[in-house]
Enzyme design. Structure first.
Site, PDB file in Angstrom:
ATOM      1  N   HIS A   1     -10.775  -2.532  -1.353  1.00 40.99           N
ATOM      2  CA  HIS A   1     -11.706  -1.935  -0.386  1.00 40.99           C
ATOM      3  C   HIS A   1     -12.706  -1.059  -1.140  1.00 40.99           C
ATOM      4  CE1 HIS A   1      -9.367  -2.975   3.264  1.00 40.99           C
ATOM      5  NE2 HIS A   1      -8.336  -2.932   2.437  1.00 40.99           N
TER       6      HIS A   1
ATOM      7  N   TYR B   1      -1.019 -10.128   0.523  1.00 38.02           N
ATOM      8  CA  TYR B   1       0.113  -9.723   1.385  1.00 38.02           C
ATOM      9  C   TYR B   1      -0.047 -10.336   2.772  1.00 38.02           C
ATOM     10  CZ  TYR B   1      -3.316  -6.193   2.868  1.00 38.02           C
ATOM     11  OH  TYR B   1      -4.452  -5.571   3.301  1.00 38.02           O
TER      12      TYR B   1
ATOM     13  N   TYR C   1       0.832  -1.209   0.000  1.00 39.02           N
ATOM     14  CA  TYR C   1       0.000   0.000   0.000  1.00 39.02           C
ATOM     15  C   TYR C   1       0.862   1.252   0.000  1.00 39.02           C
ATOM     16  CZ  TYR C   1      -4.295  -2.521   1.270  1.00 39.02           C
ATOM     17  OH  TYR C   1      -5.392  -3.333   1.277  1.00 39.02           O
TER      18      TYR C   1
ATOM     19  N   HIS D   1      -7.598  -8.144  -2.638  1.00 39.37           N
ATOM     20  CA  HIS D   1      -8.896  -7.498  -2.379  1.00 39.37           C
ATOM     21  C   HIS D   1      -8.827  -6.019  -2.686  1.00 39.37           C
ATOM     22  CE1 HIS D   1      -6.604  -6.845   1.322  1.00 39.37           C
ATOM     23  NE2 HIS D   1      -7.317  -5.738   1.462  1.00 39.37           N
TER      24      HIS D   1
ATOM     25  N   ARG E   1      -3.653 -11.881   3.500  1.00 38.92           N
ATOM     26  CA  ARG E   1      -4.903 -11.378   2.938  1.00 38.92           C
ATOM     27  C   ARG E   1      -5.010 -11.844   1.491  1.00 38.92           C
ATOM     28  NH1 ARG E   1      -8.194  -7.650   4.234  1.00 38.92           N
ATOM     29  NH2 ARG E   1      -9.525  -9.384   3.723  1.00 38.92           N
TER      30      ARG E   1
END
Lengths: 209, 245
Positions: free
Chosen positions: B168, B153, B114, B166, B163
Site C-alpha cells: 500500500h 493472502y 499483517y 502488494h 490478494r
C-alpha cells in the site's frame, strides 16, 4: 507511466490510479489503532493544543454504510484553516496548531472518529467571497476505492452558511444539511457532531475538485 | 491574493480511477454513494493547498523495514523473506518532479500476515517485521524503501479470493486535491488478473501503471532485488489571465 493526449495536442502522464486503503490502513497511517509502537512523531488527531489561538473544540462523528451499520475501519483526514482563516501548511508538532490531522473510527464501542482542533476562520472562495467556516474531510476505508471528500460546517454559523458559495453549489437544500455538524456541550467541552452517511437516506454530500 | 488562488490541477479522470460502486469487490456495494459527486467548478485554497511535512522528524530507519521493527539481535533480528528495495520517482502529470512530499507505505510480511490487531490469518507474525515505512521524496522526487517482498493472502470476497502480493502506498503531493492512496503490485504475479480489487480498474493500462518492475540495475548482488514504482500526481497548471467578475 501511461500517457494521454491533451486538447492542445501534447501528451500528459495519467495520474496514478487509486486503490482502496483496505482494512489495515492503520498499520501505515494510524499506528496506535493497529497496535503498533509509535515512532518519534506521528500525524494525529490533536490538531490544536489548549494554547492555540481560537475556540478549542472537538469534532466527532461516525461513518455509516448503506445498511445503516457503522463503518469500523474508516480512516479520516482533516484539513482546515486556523482561527484567522489562514492555513498552516508546514506541519510541525511543536506548534500549537496544525491544519492537518488524522483520525480513525474505533473497532468497538461507538465507533467514532474525532479531532481536537479550533474553530476555523473564514477562507475566501475562488471568487474572493468568504466561505463559511468549514473543515475538509477525506474518508478512506476498505470498500472505498478512492477517497470521498466532504466538508464539515457548523450549525451555529447559519448566516455564513446561507451565503457560502460551496454550500450553495449543492442544489438540494436538504442535502446541504448533511454537511452541518451539530453543537453539543458536555463536560465543559464544546463538541460538534457530524455523522457521515456513505449511501442511502441522508447520504452525505461528497465533492469532486 | 495568494499563489494558491492562481493554481489549478488537471481534472481527475474518474473513469481511469476505479468507480465507487464495483460489485465484484463486494464491500463497495454498501460503501459507495448513490448520489453524484458535487463538482466544485472553482476550487478554493481549501482544496488547492495541503500540508508539507518537511518539519516532521523522521526516524533513522523509518524507510527501512528490515531494521525498523526488531525483537531479535543481529542477523536474528532481521525479517524472513526476499529482501527488496522498492523505489521510484513521484512526478506530476507534466513529468515535473514532486520534491519533499511524504510517501508512506504499509504491507503484510513475507507470509502474507499483517501486524494488525484485526488480522487473524494462519500465517505467523514475524517477530522482526512491523510493515510500515515513510520518507520524504528528495529534490528530484525520488523515494526508496528497503523491505521484504510481501506474501499473497486469502480474503473473504468470492469463495476463494486471494490478494496478489502488494504494498500500500500513500502520497500527499502539493495539495488536498492531489492526495492519493494506491497499491503497488509485482511484475509477473499470476494473482494480479484474478484479484477483485485489481479488477475495479476498467483499463488494463491502469493495472499496468500499478505494477512495480524488476530493475536488475538497481538491485545489489548477493543482497536485494529492486522494484521500481513511479507515482504520478495531478498536474499543476497556472492561470495566466484573471477573469473579470
Amino acid at each position: 507511466m501511461s500517457q494521454q493526449p491533451t486538447h492542445e495536442g501534447g501528451l500528459l502522464y495519467r495520474e496514478t490510479p487509486s486503490q482502496t486503503a483496505g482494512p489495515y490502513v492503520h498499520i501505515g497511517l494510524a499506528l496506535d489503532v493497529a497496535g503498533l509502537p509509535l515512532r518519534d512523531e506521528e500525524i494525529w488527531s490533536r490538531m490544536a493544543a489548549p494554547e492555540a489561538e481560537g475556540e478549542l473544540i472537538e469534532l466527532v462523528g461516525t461513518v455509516i454504510d448503506g445498511n445503516g451499520d457503522p463503518v469500523r475501519d474508516a480512516f479520516i483526514e482533516a484539513w482546515q484553516a486556523d482561527a484567522n482563516g489562514d492555513f498552516q501548511p508546514d506541519f510541525d508538532l511543536q506548534k500549537p496548531f496544525n491544519s492537518f490531522g488524522r483520525s480513525a473510527t474505533t473497532a468497538d464501542g461507538d465507533s467514532e472518529w474525532s479531532f481536537t482542533t479550533v474553530k476555523p476562520g473564514r477562507v475566501p472562495a475562488a471568487n474572493g467571497k468568504p466561505m463559511a467556516p468549514h473543515v475538509c474531510l477525506a474518508v478512506f476505508a476498505r470498500g472505498i476505492n478512492i477517497q470521498l471528500n466532504t466538508r464539515l460546517y457548523f450549525d451555529d454559523e447559519a448566516e455564513a452558511n446561507a451565503a457560502c458559495p460551496v454550500l450553495n453549489a449543492v442544489e438540494s437544500p436538504a442535502r446541504r444539511e448533511t454537511l452541518i455538524a451539530r453543537r453539543e456541550e458536555a463536560d465543559g467541552k464544546v463538541r460538534y457532531r457530524l455523522d457521515i452517511r456513505l449511501q442511502g437516506e441522508g447520504e452525505t454530500v461528497f465533492f469532486d475538485f | 491574493m495568494q499563489d494558491s488562488d492562481n493554481k489549478r490541477f488537471v481534472p481527475r479522470d474518474r473513469n481511469w480511477h476505479p468507480p465507487a460502486y464495483a460489485p465484484g469487490y463486494k464491500t463497495t456495494v454498501a460503501r459507495s454513494p448513490r448520489q453524484s459527486l458535487v463538482s466544485l467548478q472553482h476550487p478554493s485554497r481549501s482544496e488547492l493547498t495541503g500540508p508539507s511535512f518537511k518539519a516532521l522528524r523522521l526516524g533513522l530507519h523509518d524507510n527501512d523495514l528490515l531494521m525498523n521493527y526488531r525483537e531479535g539481535q543481529g542477523q536474528d533480528g532481521l525479517p524472513v523473506g526476499e529482501r527488496i528495495v522498492m523505489f521510484g520517482r513521484v512526478v506530476d502529470q507534466f513529468g515535473k518532479p514532486v520534491p519533499h512530499t511524504l510517501v508512506e507505505m504499509w504491507q503484510a510480511n513475507a507470509g502474507g500476515r499483517y501486524r494488525h490487531k484485526k488480522d487473524g490469518y494462519l500465517a505467523p507474525l514475524d517477530p522482526n517485521f512491523g510493515g510500515v515505512g515513510r520518507c520524504l521524496t528528495d529534490d528530484q522526487g525520488w523515494y526508496h524503501f528497503r523491505t521484504v517482498r510481501p506474501g499473497p493472502y486469502p480474503w473473504p470476497n468470492d469463495p476463494n479470493s486471494w490478494r496478489p502480493a502488494h504494498i500500500h502506498v500513500s502520497v500527499m503531493g502539493p495539495a488536498i486535491a492531489t492526495r492519493l492512496i494506491t497499491q503497488m503490485y509485482f511484475e509477473g504475479d499470476p494473482l494480479i488478473p484474478r484479484c477483485p480489487i485489481v479488477q475495479t480498474l476498467a483499463d488494463p493500462e491502469a493495472v499496468d501503471t500499478l505494477t512495480g518492475r524488476l530493475d536488475m540495475a538497481r538491485s545489489r548482488p548477493m543482497d536485494y532485488l529492486a522494484y521500481r514504482f513511479d507515482i504520478v500526481t495531478r498536474g499543476e497548471l497556472q492561470t495566466y489571465f484573471e477573469n473579470q467578475g
